[in-house]
Design an enzyme around this catalytic site. Sequence first.
Site, mmCIF file in Angstrom:
data_model
loop_
_atom_site.group_PDB
_atom_site.id
_atom_site.type_symbol
_atom_site.label_atom_id
_atom_site.label_comp_id
_atom_site.label_asym_id
_atom_site.label_seq_id
_atom_site.Cartn_x
_atom_site.Cartn_y
_atom_site.Cartn_z
ATOM 1 N N LYS A 1 4.469 34.003 3.197
ATOM 2 C CA LYS A 1 4.922 33.148 2.100
ATOM 3 C C LYS A 1 5.464 31.811 2.574
ATOM 4 C CE LYS A 1 5.287 36.498 -1.557
ATOM 5 N NZ LYS A 1 6.131 37.240 -2.517
ATOM 6 N N ARG B 1 5.411 44.964 1.502
ATOM 7 C CA ARG B 1 4.072 44.610 1.014
ATOM 8 C C ARG B 1 3.523 43.482 1.879
ATOM 9 N NH1 ARG B 1 1.717 40.916 -2.520
ATOM 10 N NH2 ARG B 1 0.047 41.731 -3.856
#
Length: 281
Positions: free
Chosen positions: A228, A263
Amino acid sequence: MRITKPLDSGVWPQGWRQRTTVMGVINITPDSFSDGGRFLASERALAEAQRQLNNGADVLDLGAQSTRPGAEEVGEEEELRRLLPALKAIRESNPDALISVDTFLAPVAARALEAGASWINDVSGGRHDPDLLRVVADAGCPVVLMHSRGNSQSMDQLTSYSDVVADVKGALVERSEAAIKAGVQESQIIWDPGLGFAKTHEQNLQLLRDLEQLTRGPRPVLIGPSRKRFIGAVLDEPRPKARLWGTAAVACRCAQAGAAVLRVHDVGPISQTLRMAAALW
């Protein structure tokens, strides 16, 4: 149609709540931020699923609607057109695998559960389509309720918090109460604080620094840090696929704090990271 699936030990990964388990990401989209287009074909999604399972994935998370900042909603019909062939192929080849479907639409969740999905992962926490909570209640399956604000078009402008950790926790409590009111059992609910969704880089880091404020509660916590932007900001690394080592550092922090699920895209390296972390904490 009422879907019935009892909530039993078969819907949880081996070692559930005793270790940080791994959820592998498979984006069946043309526009996801780091791997858009790679797995649109069902045979490629199946091959990736086999690779991730072989490399240590405990759960596979299939998503056919991108939730990256700026993504457009494609609608139920297109989401199902992308999703179902891959889901059915993976389920047929792996009858015992745990498969999560990343969707915020009730009709997609219902069709996915009929086709063999084990979990539903809703980035809106049931805000976008409240009927999804009733689908999950009828199915009796695990559901990930993620904290977010707005949608992909607006979330980057919705980052004002009095105390990001307390505010996120309060919102997750609120979404859990809405789910329980819709018939979802306490034991079905997994929390996700939503790293990267309506949070600044510093707010994402603060959530990770204070992660025990979430993980010390009764509900399991899923964390989705993989590749991210906040990792890229810390590392000065604009390429999502080059953020593996930053993701691995976050994985260690999540294991230390007792997160139930991580995740990630890079299942093999992160599975090894978590095994090493488990030996240390």
